[in-house]
Scaffold this active site. Structure first.
Site, PDB file in Angstrom:
ATOM      1  N   SER A  60       0.857  -1.000   0.047  1.00  0.00           N
ATOM      2  CA  SER A  60      -0.002   0.202   0.390  1.00  0.00           C
ATOM      3  C   SER A  60       0.768   1.563  -0.145  1.00  0.00           C
ATOM      4  O   SER A  60       1.771   1.061   0.887  1.00  0.00           O
ATOM      5  CB  SER A  60      -1.075   0.082   1.185  1.00  0.00           C
ATOM      6  N   GLU A  61       0.487   2.206  -1.040  1.00  0.00           N
ATOM      7  CA  GLU A  61       1.246   2.975  -0.657  1.00  0.00           C
ATOM      8  C   GLU A  61       1.223   4.188  -0.259  1.00  0.00           C
ATOM      9  O   GLU A  61       2.729   5.168  -0.115  1.00  0.00           O
ATOM     10  CB  GLU A  61       1.012   4.013  -2.395  1.00  0.00           C
ATOM     11  N   ASN A  62       0.174   3.758   0.884  1.00  0.00           N
ATOM     12  CA  ASN A  62       1.072   4.560   1.937  1.00  0.00           C
ATOM     13  C   ASN A  62       2.111   4.636   3.658  1.00  0.00           C
ATOM     14  O   ASN A  62       2.042   4.741   4.333  1.00  0.00           O
ATOM     15  CB  ASN A  62      -0.164   5.160   3.275  1.00  0.00           C
TER      16      ASN A  62
END
Length: 218
Positions: free
Chosen positions: A45-47
């Site tokens: 997840s890019e977060n």
């Protein structure tokens, strides 16, 4: 089986053992529910998460652990947390095997529009612009038509582009199309009960028909 489940099930068959996969918000997150037996993948997840598990419920929700869309998730043994700089270093460094994301429009040249509708308030592009360029493979998972019945697959995108010439495959509830660079869209699978003529009618792009066209594999 509803349309979104059909799409998610079919996309899941494209994932390979050992892959690092990024799933966009919305429909693409459903893909995680249908990973084939014997296949182990790692969700990113890019977060700032690597090793996402199933969505959290009220019994195991941790307010500090969310996916990029703000939904509460669990993490698997061995998962790691990191800052956005590291996350996008993973993405831009080509370490994501596939990204699965939705779209507002896709065209026959592999262009993607997924982040902006003129005149309407939208959340922004998020990490999509980096993901579709950095991932080794880009799979668009979306419904074939808008709510008003207009096609989402076009000859040329009308909305501002997220990226140009980056889409490899489009999966809808009506079929599977591969982007052939320099040639256009190749229809390789078609949903049961839909004719080629019907598929052409609801698609706003030119379609090449694969000589060994088969029923959609779900």
């Amino acid at each position: 089986m509803d349309s979104k489940e059909i799409i998610a099930r079919r996309v899941a068959k494209e994932l390979n053992d050992g892959d690092v996969i990024n799933l966009g918000i919305g429909l693409p997150t459903m893909v995680a529910n249908y990973i084939p037996e014997g296949i182990s993948v790692t969700f990113q997840s890019e977060n700032g998460l690597l090793g996402l598990g199933p969505k959290a419920d009220e019994t195991n929700k941790n307010l500090n652990i969310t996916d990029a869309g703000g939904g509460f998730v669990t993490v698997l043994k061995g998962a790691s947390f990191f800052d956005s700089a590291t996350s996008f270093g993973i993405i831009r460094g080509g370490h994501v095997n596939s990204t699965v994301l939705g779209a507002l429009e896709v065209d026959q040249e592999g262009n993607l529009a997924s982040w902006m509708i003129p005149g309407k308030k939208v959340p922004g592009m998020g990490g999509a612009m980096d993901l579709v360029v950095g991932a080794k493979r880009v799979i668009v998972a979306m419904l074939h038509q808008n709510k008003n019945g207009d096609p989402k697959i076009l000859k040329t995108c009308q909305l501002p582009l997220t990226a140009a010439h980056q889409v490899n495959m489009i999966v809808t509830e009506k079929g599977v199309m591969e982007v052939v660079p320099g040639k256009g869209l190749l229809l390789t699978e078609i949903a049961e009960g839909i004719t080629i003529d019907e598929m052409i009618e609801v698609t706003g792009a030119d379609l090449m028909i694969y000589e060994n066209l088969k029923t959609m594999n779900i």
